[in-house]
Structure formats: C-alpha cells, structure tokens
Design an enzyme around this catalytic site. Structure first.
Site, short mmCIF file in Angstrom:
data_model
loop_
_atom_site.label_atom_id
_atom_site.label_comp_id
_atom_site.label_asym_id
_atom_site.label_seq_id
_atom_site.Cartn_x
_atom_site.Cartn_y
_atom_site.Cartn_z
N GLU A 60 0.83 -1.20 0.00
CA GLU A 60 0.00 0.00 0.00
C GLU A 60 0.87 1.25 0.00
O GLU A 60 0.56 2.23 -0.69
CB GLU A 60 -0.95 0.00 1.20
CG GLU A 60 -2.08 -1.03 1.08
CD GLU A 60 -1.64 -2.45 1.36
OE1 GLU A 60 -0.54 -2.64 1.93
OE2 GLU A 60 -2.37 -3.38 1.00
N HIS A 129 -12.00 -5.99 7.44
CA HIS A 129 -12.73 -5.74 6.20
C HIS A 129 -13.97 -4.90 6.48
O HIS A 129 -14.95 -4.95 5.75
CB HIS A 129 -13.13 -7.05 5.52
CG HIS A 129 -11.97 -7.91 5.14
ND1 HIS A 129 -11.31 -8.71 6.05
CD2 HIS A 129 -11.30 -8.06 3.96
CE1 HIS A 129 -10.32 -9.34 5.44
NE2 HIS A 129 -10.29 -8.95 4.18
#
Lengths: 337, 410
Positions: A60, A129
């Site tokens: 990321e 999530h």
C-alpha cells in the site's frame, strides 16, 4: 436514464475520466487484468491498455508512494487500496507527503491523486474488512475526504475528485456497492435498480466536493449522516414516525457547514450517526461544530450514534453496526429531551 | 528440559567508541581501477560482484586509472572542484549562522560533497532528483541561486517556501530538485513513481532517488526496489552510505553481512558500490546508471561509500558516540583534497590557485549571505507574512481555513 450499481457507477467515472484525460492512470492490487476484487475497474485495462490501468505488488505504501511521484510528474493517478482497513501501511505517505507537498513546496509540486478504498461494515467482514477510518484522514490538513452513498453521487463525486487539484481520500461503502442498505439484515437485500439514485447519467458530470445533500426533508430534528448510515437514518425516521431531516454530508473535508447550520437552525435538534468508533470519531467534530454554530437554536443535546469503541467484531456484527433500532432510539431520546 | 543453550540476542556495535583508536583496517578497499566497467545493457546477473566491491578511479598518487576513468575534461573537473569547495564553504557559513542564532537548524555535508556534486553533472535538464536533506550539492552544482538557499535557511521575507519549512528542506522544481520532506525514505518510492510516469508518457527524462544508509531500513526502501524492479522504471536509486545514522553505526541498518548495494540483487536490479569520495568515480558510475535508465534498461542501485565527517546536524554532538579522530582515519580520504591532488598532478591546478579559489569562493558566499540577511533572518528583519501560513494547504482555500485566517486576524 441508465441504471447502474455503485460499482458500475464508479467504473463509469474512471472510464469517463480516463477517456477525456490521458494523464489519468488507475492501479492497485488486482485492479488491472482481473478488474478489481469488487469489479470496480473491470474492462479498463482492456480499453486503455496496461500502462493506464495495471496491477501492483501488494504494498500500500508503494501504491500511494509511486502515485505521489507520478502526480509530481504531472499525471493524475486514481488508485485503489483494496480495503480501507489496509491503508495504514501507506499512512505516512498520505499524511506526511500527499497532504503536504503543495504546502511545503509553496505550490512547486502538487498532488492531484485520488485514493479509492472500500470502507464500512455490515458485511460480516470482521476486524480488517469493515473499518471506517475517515477520522484518521479528516484530521489531516491538506486532504479532502469523500464518502458517497449512492451510484449517482459516486460517479459525480469520483469524477470531481479525479479532477480536483488536491489529494482526495475516496471512501466507498462496500455495503452499498450492489444496493442500498438500511441495517435491516433480516430482510432480503434490495438492488440499485429500484432506487431513484441508481439512475446514473452517461458521460461526464461532476458532483461538487464540499456540498451536502438533503435526503429527506423534515422539521423535527436533523440527522447528520454519510455512507450507509444515510439509509439507516431513513429507516429510523420512518419507523419512529419522527419527521427527521436527513443530511447526507457526502464530503467530510471540506465540510458543508452552511448546510448543517441551515438545517439544525431550522429543526433545533441534531443526531450524528456513523459506523466508525465513537471516541474522537468524525462525529465529535460534527457535534462540536453544531454546538458552536447552532448553540442558541439547540433544544436538546447533540447525540452521536456510532460503532462501539471496540475493534469491529465478526459474530456480533449486528450488535456492533448502528442499525435502525439504535438510531431510532436516539431520535426518540432527542425529541423527548 | 531443553537440550539447547539459552538463546541470546545479538546487538551489533561499532568497533570503536569515544576514547578508542579508530581502525578501518578491516574495511576492504579495492585498488583504484581494479573493478571492470560492464556495458550498460549487461545482464544484471553477470555483475553481482559489483555490489560487493568499490569502484574507484583516483589512486593514492592522484592518478585517474582504470575503465571507469575518462568521463570528464579538466575543465569539468575544475568546475567540480569549485562546486565541492563552494558547498563546503556554504556549510561552514551556515553552521556559523546557526550558532549565531540566525536560523534554528542546519545540516552540513562535510566529507560527502563529491556524491551530490558529481552526480548532478551526469544528469540532463528535466531529470528529477528526489533528494534527502544531505544533497545540497545537487543545487550548488545545478546552478541554483545560493541566496535563495540562504533565504530558505533564514526563513526570511524572500524564502521561496514562505517560512513553512524547516531549514535545508529546499524545493527547486526547475532545477530538478523535488521538495524535501522530514520523513525519511518517503521520497525513494516517489522517485520510482515519477520515473514510471515518465515511462508511461514515453518521455526521455529519468528520476533519481536518494536515501542514506540508516534510512534503507524504512519499508519505503523495500517498496521502491519492488516497484522499480517490477516496472523497470527509469530510475537511479542512490544510497549514500556515510557510515552513520545520527548516533547509530551502519551495521545496525545493514545487518551483519553483505552491503547496502547487495540489497538490490534480490530484486534483479544491477547494484554497484562506488567510492563516494572520488569525484571521478561518482560521476562515471552515475553516468553509467543514468544511461541505463535513459535507454529504458531499467533501474540501477548505487551505494556511495563515504563518511559523515561532520555532526549529524546542529543539534548533534558526535563525540558522544564515536572517536573524534575517526574521520581522519577514514581510508577514502577527503573528496576535495583528492580531486585537488589529481588536478595538481595533471598540471591543471596548483596550491596557489587553490588558495586563491578558496578566497574567491569565501567572498562569493559572504556576499550571498549579506544579501540574504538583508531580507531577514529567523528572529530579525523581514519575515514571510502570517497570511502565507494559511495559503497553499489546498489549491483553493476552503471555508474552514478562511474562518481560521480571519480568526488569526490576517
């Protein structure tokens, strides 16, 4: 007008932006050939080629870091972090770099990037999530933070974000990808095909950043919401019979304070709802602003209905997610105060 | 009961601490001219040795020898000498200005002048450096106005960055010098992105990332290597190994074996080590790596072996963690003296001309300083406006910042 899901609307926004501006590039994990784990970039690589839409290593900070370098060169990267829960490795690049490059270089370098990331819970996503990290970005000077709640806005806000000269954190409530969701998990899911905001115009249009939208007009109290909670608030208003005015903030930074002031000054009551945890969440900023700017109109304390101050659990999904029952209780409490 | 002895943690230590006698005899220094110079399109697998050796051009006698010699004319070398001398003089003046309270902070380059000065001369206009705080030689050798560097250091009314940045965190887009950040290594991966952008746009410009030895431990370093390798980005990734990260010796970042350059091998990136105090070697290796990038052959990792002679910054006292005599014992010597000796040996320079040049450079730097100080220093004279504090956060000032600016009374 064509009907699109939020996924299709987001894809269409990138398609439009890439089609009209060669500087727009799209990349992230699984974004290229496969079209994204949520299908948001499906077909873009085929249409625009591998150098405009491509897969990246699982890093990321690398994804955001190279996007910053590309923006310094003059491109307009619209990149994806697969889940907002996984943005933290890139936090230094976002906070220390993307947000500050214009300021620290006195405008010599700028950072017109969009960081898209699926956010929010209500999908049994567990701890990594389901998070809603918007407050970690609204606290950062130099960023813009956008949370759409429907396909029509998602497209217009994403196009506006890509065209914006500053870095934008674009949080997509994944619970809303395929249809609106009001927190009634016991009922069958509905699709965007039946919702008026599932009508998404073809071609280019922008929804300006920094402007809220009134989703339900009302006179009894004001609900400040964004993302999935807009629909939860609608359900709560309907179920309690309270004539709530529901404001969909759409952009958290910069915030449409005028719209908030106008509504709360009219209703005299305010409830703030978000999925993110309570303490130091964005709701604290909203409550403080309402207190400061609408103090003499307020007839009740500003209440916040939010996720609990715990990591997002799995099995206890519906005891965590602030559903219509909890929001409804807050509406009643506010009216009785 | 376990049949193993108890585990113990290994914490690396430098060989010598204050009070000890510096000894670099265990640092292998190959002879100048001994390392071969491959073609730029060489298969990276064939030159793995270069990550463990040191490319050197200038020998002890001041001669330029071997296959890496010959990339610069005498005139260019004289210019290079002048750049390094200027940077050193600039450093000395600014260090002094900090002691006098004219600025809050300064970081010097003592001993590392060749790295940024020589590398800069191998670049072309339009190429972009992503420097750290210790590559001001890129600006000096790139012709950036010294007065503007000082204006930035003094945060005065002519500060190009409007007083927003800590001293030495320059930004000079037109000179191929990306805005410096205080956050280490962030720019290393951004350089890769800039290079990828250049490739996406079928440009011919290349990017250069810079990092110190200590900062290679940051995760951005690893990300930069992965992305550079995956996309064969036209980037040169420079590691300046000056042996020290503030008080921490390079063994803490590097680990017990290998070299910093060797990190590139696992990524299939050609990786070279070069004598960072050898102006000719730095230029030649830089030119080689830049040619690879420009010819679309992909990234190169270069480790410049040098020594941080000065304190880390004006807030640091190295005598607390290393011997005072250590820099004098450093086997690669002083970059200015080595280039000077080379030019004298060639008959292109003399002690007398050197003394003359020193005096001229000092005059130039003092004149620049006087001009900069006439625009103010940190606590005296002209300042950037308070309004500037609120500008430039965004392209357009959002309502909440307008309210805060009004509240601040500006």
């Amino acid at each position: 007008m064509p009907r699109r899901t939020m996924i299709e609307a987001i894809r269409d926004a990138m398609d439009v932006a890439m089609g009209q501006d060669e500087r727009v590039v799209v990349f992230g994990e699984d974004v290229g050939y496969f079209g994204g784990v949520f299908r948001c970039t499906q077909g873009l690589q085929q249409k625009y080629g591998k150098t405009r839409c491509f897969d990246t290593p699982i890093s990321e900070l690398g994804i955001v870091g190279v996007a910053i370098g590309m923006a310094a060169y003059g491109l307009r990267p619209c990149i994806e972090v697969q889940f907002a829960d996984y943005v933290y490795p890139a936090y230094d690049q976002i906070v220390s770099e993307a947000a500050r490059i214009r300021y620290r270089s006195n405008g010599e370098f700028t950072c017109p990037i969009v960081i898209r990331m699926p956010t929010g819970g209500g999908i049994f996503g567990g701890q990594t999530h389901s998070q809603s990290p918007e407050a970690l970005f609204t606290h950062v000077s130099g960023l813009k933070v956008v949370v759409p709640s429907n396909p029509a806005d998602a497209k217009g806000l994403l196009i506006a974000s890509i065209e914006d000269p500053d870095p934008v954190i674009f949080l997509e409530p994944k619970r809303l990808y395929n249809g609106p969701f009001d927190g009634h998990h016991e009922r069958p899911v509905t699709s965007w095909a039946k919702h008026p905001l599932g009508e998404v115009a073809d071609g280019h249009y922008a929804v300006p950043l920094g402007k809220a939208a009134v989703r339900r007009e009302g006179s009894a109290l004001t609900v400040l919401a964004y993302g999935t909670m807009v629909y939860v608030a609608e359900a709560a208003a309907e179920e309690t019979g309270i004539d709530a005015e529901i404001l969909d903030l759409r952009t958290l930074l910069p915030l449409d304070l005028d719209a908030i002031k106008e509504s709360v000054s009219k209703t005299g009551r305010c409830v703030v709802v978000h999925e993110a945890t309570l303490t130091s969440g964005f709701g604290a900023e909203l409550a403080a602003l309402v207190q400061r700017h609408c103090f003499y109109h307020l007839e009740a304390p500003v209440i916040r209905v939010t996720g609990w101050d715990t990591p997002y659990p799995h099995a206890q999904e519906w005891d965590y997610f602030p559903g219509p029952a909890r929001v409804g209780r807050a509406l009643v409490e506010t009216m009785e105060a | 009961m376990t049949r193993y002895a108890p585990l113990s943690l290994h914490v690396p230590e430098p060989e010598v601490r204050p009070g000890g006698t510096p000894d670099f005899s265990n640092v292998p220094i190959p002879k100048a001219g001994s390392v071969p110079r491959p073609e730029v399109d060489v298969d990276p697998r064939e030159i793995r040795d270069l990550a463990f050796s040191i490319i050197r051009v200038l020998n002890r006698e001041g001669e330029a020898v071997g296959p890496w010699a010959g990339t610069l004319t005498d005139e260019e070398l004289l210019e290079g000498l002048r750049h390094m001398m200027t940077l050193r003089t600039f450093d000395a003046r600014m260090l002094n200005a900090q002691r006098q309270g004219k600025t809050s902070f300064y970081m010097q380059h003592m001993g590392e002048e060749a790295v940024s000065c020589a590398f800069r001369k191998a670049l072309q206009p339009g190429d972009m450096n992503f420097p750290t705080y210790r590559q001001a030689g890129l600006l000096i050798a790139g012709g950036y106005p010294m007065v503007d560097m000082m204006n930035q250091i003094f945060s005065n009314e002519r500060d190009p960055l409007k007083g927003r940045q800590l001293p030495v965190l320059y930004s000079a887009r037109d000179y191929g010098f990306f805005s410096i950040s205080g956050n280490l290594t962030t720019q290393f991966v951004q350089a890769v992105g800039w290079a990828m952008a250049s490739a996406i746009r079928n440009d011919t410009r290349i990017a250069v990332g810079w990092v110190g030895d200590g900062s290679t431990a940051e995760s951005d370093f690893q990300a930069a290597l992965v992305f550079a390798s995956t996309y064969r980005a036209p980037v040169v990734l420079n590691i300046v190994n000056n042996q020290w990260a503030i008080s921490t010796f390079q063994g803490i970042a590097r680990g017990g074996s290998g070299t910093f350059a060797a990190r590139g091998l696992g990524f299939g990136i050609p990786s070279l080590r070069v004598d960072g105090n050898d102006y000719l070697a730095v230029h030649s290796v830089g030119k080689w790596a830049i040619a690879r990038a420009r010819r679309n052959l992909g990234p190169t990792l270069v480790e410049y072996v040098t020594y941080r002679v000065g304190a880390h910054s004006t807030s640091d006292d190295p005598s607390a963690y290393r011997p005072k005599e250590e820099s004098a014992a450093w086997p690669l010597g002083d970059p200015v003296l080595r280039l000077k000796a080379h030019l004298i040996r060639k008959g292109a320079w003399s002690e007398e001309r050197h003394r003359q040049a020193e005096a001229e450079i000092l005059d130039t730097v003092i004149a620049a300083q006087k001009e900069a100080e006439s625009h103010g220093t940190l606590h005296a004279g002209g300042k950037p406006s308070v309004r500037d504090m609120f500008e430039g956060v965004y392209a357009e000032m959002p309502p909440h910042l307008r309210r805060q600016r009004q509240e601040a009374g500006v």
